[in-house]
Design an enzyme around this catalytic site. Structure first.
Site, mmCIF file in Angstrom:
data_model
loop_
_atom_site.group_PDB
_atom_site.id
_atom_site.type_symbol
_atom_site.label_atom_id
_atom_site.label_comp_id
_atom_site.label_asym_id
_atom_site.label_seq_id
_atom_site.Cartn_x
_atom_site.Cartn_y
_atom_site.Cartn_z
ATOM 1 C CG HIS A 767 -2.014 -1.143 1.366
ATOM 2 N ND1 HIS A 767 -2.444 -1.673 2.141
ATOM 3 C CD2 HIS A 767 -2.747 -1.430 0.115
ATOM 4 C CE1 HIS A 767 -3.115 -2.601 1.903
ATOM 5 N NE2 HIS A 767 -3.285 -2.609 0.470
ATOM 6 C CD GLU A 770 -0.638 0.464 4.179
ATOM 7 O OE1 GLU A 770 -1.929 0.638 4.530
ATOM 8 O OE2 GLU A 770 -0.003 -0.546 4.309
ATOM 9 C CD GLU A 949 -1.811 -3.327 9.414
ATOM 10 O OE1 GLU A 949 -1.700 -1.975 9.372
ATOM 11 O OE2 GLU A 949 -2.644 -3.651 8.747
HETATM 12 ZN ZN LIG Z 1 -1.752 -1.813 4.486
#
Ligand SMILES: [Zn+2]
Length: 1084
Positions: A767, A770, A949
């Site tokens: 992504h 990010e 994350e």
């Molecule tokens: Zn992501």
């Protein structure tokens, strides 16, 4: 006693008490001359019971109690005490929508209006009760009120009360009046009537001077809700809903003409849009999304491609077949390299001392470097437990965050002298980075004098370049940027990416939210509509209409974003120092606006500028919970402080009045937009500053970094192989990196050990928005090639396969989420196509290959960034936990599962300051079936397959509690992740005897401290992180509530109190007005 009281009433209700009381009322009222000595206590009782009986309205309707009460009220218009009692009963009846509507039809509204108009301060107790009934009634009868033209009267009443109630004694009456307006505003025709009656102007002017008046809080909060609800909806000021950039995907039909945005009518009652967050791993999963199909959870799907195709990945794993014959050639060299190398390359990402970074000399010249660098081991950092961390002192609004850095020595070169000549170059405007363009491209402008000028400027600039930025080289960056291909063919480099970034000397605290900031900002927005005298509304930057830039006057900021990862689409100067900004959607998409990165120049120092990014998409953001955007000042960089810092104040994130019709948005309902607003005071006048959602990390930065890393390692010791996984759609190479230790010799024993090392596979940045995941990856890479003893042990025992950027095209073109095809690549792992999702196809192919040759990785982890939560945490996969969570017991007893998937997160929880176990989850969701984590787990059988994350914001637990992440904290997380892999291996049954012995020796020295630390972390984390709410309570509602039923429009106890009070007063025989002050006592 309240509970006991409520319980006994409930009991009475269950035994038919309501019906009995209502029947008594009807019977008594219908007699020729009703006995008020019976009726008044009866009404009081009815009101109390009615509040606690959900079906009371319905019962009253059936027994015709509504009618008799209305009749009694009409009869008693001039008898206050009797009327008041009727009103209480009506209030309870009106609480139900059906009876409310019935009361409306039967003329209750007209009656109530007669009671409350015209304005008078006599009989305020009655007026208050009548207004509250009216408000309750208008929930269901708002259309009737609009048709009767009551909007104007209500506004007039509001004004009268506002003018005459200077002491704020009647706040509750005023609040009830506003609630009436609010219910009317739920209706399209109500909003029209409101606007036609100058409602915006009236509410605005009556609130202007009391926004922060505590006494008026209940009034002001409703006014803000009405203003937002009635603010005319409009389309975004853009020509199309789709991206300003389009990319024609090979082999696919070009999409039809982009949908042009035109003015639309948004006056439908479509306010109750569902805020659906499409972000992948970002939402707390709904239980019904859990995969409960045991077959799907346990079965292993077959290959998604022909078996023979896998052979191509043999070439990406040459370490499995290489003979290393050259190792024999110069036996003497090994020793020599080992001696010098040890102290040379010891860079470990650390948050403790950025000064130390600066002291490290240019790493590419490691061979010549002296040996005075202090060696830090990662283990010693674990041991320190960040006790040396000090957050930067709290900054007041408007303070220059750079000022905190003045004493840090960043403006001083490695020899301790101040960097000379910078002041001189600052006086010229030649340093403006606009002029630095890629030489290959500027060649096409050879008619102009620019290329040579540019070269000179760059040369001159680079003479001042501080030689202390680790793992960065602007020359190399410039060279690499020439090979980076963007859809828009960017000609510029952003200065921060070119020049490099050095972390600030101390971590930055989260921003404390200013009280009422959202309300103030919204009021300023409404002011544009009401008092447009200072509104400029001039487009000063636009990708769609570049010609409009020609006449930019000098009194406005200049914007640009036509550089890698930049994505500003349009800037509109709204007021003298306020700008509305629109970011570009992802290429070939009409959504995913969240990431931003742009350059701004032409500013004056120390004056506040307000920026509003008005087309954000997510319904909430960490910007409401202490997060600040990042800023990089070119002048500061040239003064020796090349640093991205968290900057901006008066930050908030709220829903605005822009809408997109369902047809254009491609959804079932209208799409809403959100504004991120922040104020920046720039450190210098006539500076060039860059603002970004998060610390940028471009594709070119990665390619530069990999080259520097490769050069920095001693090839006799470290096997570092950089190759191309595949080409992207946009024509960029997706790098694949292999890191391990060279075999000790080419003897068959050593080669055997080398080839038998287990694999670890890490990927990141699928992504593009990010960028935090890239900084974590940067930390991991630098650690893995460092001379840290842990890193050495890791290399000697594992082969690391790393794909640091799974979506280079997205990163380059400033996307937030997608590829050039407009697809979320982390939803393509089930059946990726070699042509359309090449990076996923080949990443999966490589993993397939490893699996086929019996070398599936010990751990697979894909690094991501998280926009809603704080801290760092892992998502993993567990069949049992998923079934338990879904309360599905089908076959759970027979399923055997390797439970070691919890080990790594537990280790990281103890090791890494930013990591928390409490946010980890191991559930398999249907909607995540096509993510890397789930596919690698199911199809390759990797039980430890994770998504990691990292928050965009920072931590709310552990040593970093209350701090925003800087790049050092993110890089440290990457290093700690690697350490976690080592400890995971030591805990596994398959751990080799040799590794255990080596690790024991290495860890022994630190053992005591490490144990101590781990215990401390353990005990403290269990108390600190347990069940902590993800967010601290936000002081304001993030958005207005369209569902009015959730409004606290007067609680039970409030009406109870009124009744109680009145009964008491009645005993004294007087008929009293509601005295000043009474209203305020009950202010919620
Ligand atoms: Zn992501």
């Amino acid at each position: 006693w309240e509970d006991q009281y409520t319980l006994s009433i409930r009991y009475m209700v269950s035994k038919g008490g309501s019906e009995a009381l209502l029947q008594t009322l009807v019977d008594t009222a219908r007699t020729a001359s009703p006995d008020y000595d019976i009726l008044l206590p009866l009404f009081r009782l009815l009101a109390k019971v009615g509040l606690r009986d959900k079906k009371f309205g319905q019962k009253a309707l059936e027994l015709e109690a509504l009618d008799v009460t209305l009749i009694l009220a009409r009869k008693n218009l001039s008898h206050s005490q009797n009327l008041l009692h009727c009103l209480w009963a009506l209030r309870v009846f009106a609480a139900s929508v059906t009876t409310g509507a019935m009361l409306g039809i039967n003329g209750a509204m007209e009656l109530l209006f007669k009671v409350i108009t015209p304005y008078t301060q006599k009989r305020t107790r009655i007026i208050r009760a009548a207004t509250e009934v009216l408000a309750a009634l208008l929930k269901s009868s708002n259309r009737r009120a609009v048709n009767r033209g009551y909007v104007t009267s209500l506004l007039k009443l509001h004004q009268d009360w506002h003018c005459h109630d200077a002491a704020n004694a009647y706040v509750l009456i005023r609040r009830a009046l506003l609630l009436c307006l609010k219910h009317i505003a739920n209706l399209g025709s109500g909003r029209e009537a409101f606007l036609a009656a100058q409602g915006m102007e009236i509410l605005f002017s009556t609130t202007e001077n009391c926004l922060d008046d505590n006494d008026l809080e209940p009034v002001v909060s409703i006014i803000i809700q009405i203003l937002r609800q009635c603010y005319p909806k409009s389309t975004l000021p853009l020509v199309t809903a789709t991206s300003a950039y389009t990319f024609s995907v090979p082999g696919s039909i070009p999409s039809e003409t982009p949908c042009v945005l035109t003015e639309e009518d948004f006056e439908d009652d479509a306010d109750e849009e569902v805020d659906k967050d499409s972000d992948s791993e970002d939402v707390k999963e709904q239980d019904d999304d859990l995969e409960t199909d045991v077959n799907k959870l346990t079965s292993k799907p077959g290959l998604d491609r022909p078996e023979e195709e896998l052979m191509q990945y043999e070439a990406m794993c040459v370490e499995l077949s290489c003979n290393f014959e050259e190792l024999e050639s110069k036996p003497g060299d090994d020793l020599h390299f080992e001696e010098t190398q040890d102290a040379k390359h010891s860079h470990i990402p650390t948050v403790t001392s950025p000064k130390q970074h600066c002291l490290n000399k240019d790493q590419s010249s490691w061979r010549q470097e002296s040996q005075d660098t202090v060696q830090t081991s990662l283990l010693s950092m674990v041991k320190m437990g960040r006790s040396t961390m000090h957050p930067a002192s709290k900054k007041g609004p408007g303070m220059n965050a750079y000022q905190n850095m003045q004493s840090s020595g960043l403006g001083i070169d490695s020899s301790g002298k101040e960097i000379p000549d910078i002041q001189v170059s600052l006086k010229q405007d030649a340093w403006d980075i606009d002029m630095i363009s890629c030489p290959s491209i500027s060649a096409s402008f050879s008619n102009s004098a620019r290329p040579t000028e540019t070269a000179e400027v760059v040369d001159k600039l680079l003479q001042t370049y501080p030689k202390h930025l680790p793992f960065h080289d602007p020359h190399l960056y410039m060279a690499k940027s020439r090979r980076t291909r963007s859809v828009a063919n960017f000609k510029m480099m952003a200065f921060p990416d070119f020049w490099g970034h050095c972390p600030p000397p101390s971590a930055q605290s989260m921003l404390e939210r200013k009280r009422g900031v959202q309300r103030i900002k919204i009021f300023e927005d409404v002011q544009r509509l009401i008092q447009p005298c200072d509104v400029i509304n001039k487009v000063v930057f636009s990708l769609d209409e570049p010609w409009s830039l020609q006449d930019t006057a000098s009194d406005c900021l200049r914007f640009s974003s036509e550089f890698e990862s930049g994505n500003l689409r349009k800037a509109i100067q709204v007021r003298e120092r306020e700008y509305d900004l629109l970011v570009n959607t992802d290429v070939n998409s009409s959504q995913h606006q969240q990431w931003f990165y742009f350059k701004v120049s032409g500013m004056r120092a120390a004056v506040p500028y307000r920026f509003n990014i008005i087309n954000c998409e997510k319904p909430n953001s960490q910007f409401n919970y202490g997060m600040q955007p990042t800023l990089y000042s070119v002048k500061e960089a040239l003064l020796g402080r090349p640093t991205w810092i968290r900057m901006g104040y008066e930050i908030c994130y709220y829903k605005n009045h822009y809408r997109q019709s369902a047809a254009i948005a491609g959804g079932a309902s209208e799409k809403c937009f959100y504004t991120l607003t922040f104020v920046v005071t720039f450190p210098h006048s006539e500076d060039a500053c860059y603002l970004a959602y998060h610390y940028p990390y471009t594709y070119t930065a990665l390619m530069t970094h990999l080259d520097i890393l490769e050069k920095s390692v001693n090839p006799k010791q470290i096997y570092f192989r950089q190759e191309v996984l595949c080409q992207t759609l946009g024509g960029n190479s997706c790098p694949l990196v292999t890191i391990t230790a060279m075999p000790e010799s080419s003897s068959s024993d050593h080669l055997e050990q080398f080839r038998q090392r287990p694999y670890q596979v890490i990927t990141a940045r699928v992504h593009p928005g990010e960028s935090n995941s890239s900084w974590v990856m940067k930390g991991a890479l630098e650690f893995l090639v460092s001379s840290d003893p842990v890193a050495r042990l890791l290399r000697e025992n594992f082969i690391f396969k790393i794909i640091p950027m799974l979506n280079p095209d997205g990163v380059i073109n400033g996307n937030h989420r997608c590829s050039l095809k407009g697809e979320d690549l982390n939803r393509q792992w089930l059946s990726p196509s070699a042509h359309l999702q090449p990076t996923i196809y080949h990443a999966k192919g490589l993993l397939y290959y490893l699996s086929r040759v019996g070398r599936s990785p010990r751990v697979f982890c894909d690094f991501h960034g998280h926009s809603q939560k704080k801290n760092v945490f892992l998502y993993g996969c567990s069949i049992k936990e998923t079934l338990w969570q879904a309360e599905s017991t089908v076959g759970t007893s027979t399923i055997s599962e390797d439970i070691t998937y919890r080990t790594l997160p537990k280790i990281l929880d103890k090791l890494a300051p930013a990591f928390t176990m409490s946010s980890c989850s191991f559930l398999v969701e249907k909607s995540r079936a096509s993510t890397a984590r789930v596919v690698v787990w199911r199809e390759m059988g990797v039980s430890r397959s994770y998504t990691m994350e990292s928050s965009y914001c920072g931590c709310n637990q552990g040593p970093y509690q209350g701090l925003q992440f800087g790049t050092s904290e993110l890089e440290e997380m990457g290093a700690m992740f690697c350490l976690g892999l080592l400890i995971l291996e030591l805990k596994s049954v398959s751990c080799s005897h040799q590794l255990l012995t080596h690790a024991a020796t290495l860890l022994h020295a630190d053992e005591e401290a490490l144990d101590h630390h781990l215990q401390r972390r353990c005990s403290s984390s269990s108390s600190v992180t347990s069940e902590l709410d993800d967010e601290p309570p936000c002081m304001e509602e993030i958005d207005y509530i369209t569902d009015s039923s959730s409004d606290p429009e007067g609680s039970f106890s409030e009406l109870d109190r009124q009744i109680q009070e009145c009964a008491f007063n009645k005993d004294e025989g007087g008929e009293e007005e509601e005295g000043p002050g009474q209203g305020r006592k009950t202010t919620p």
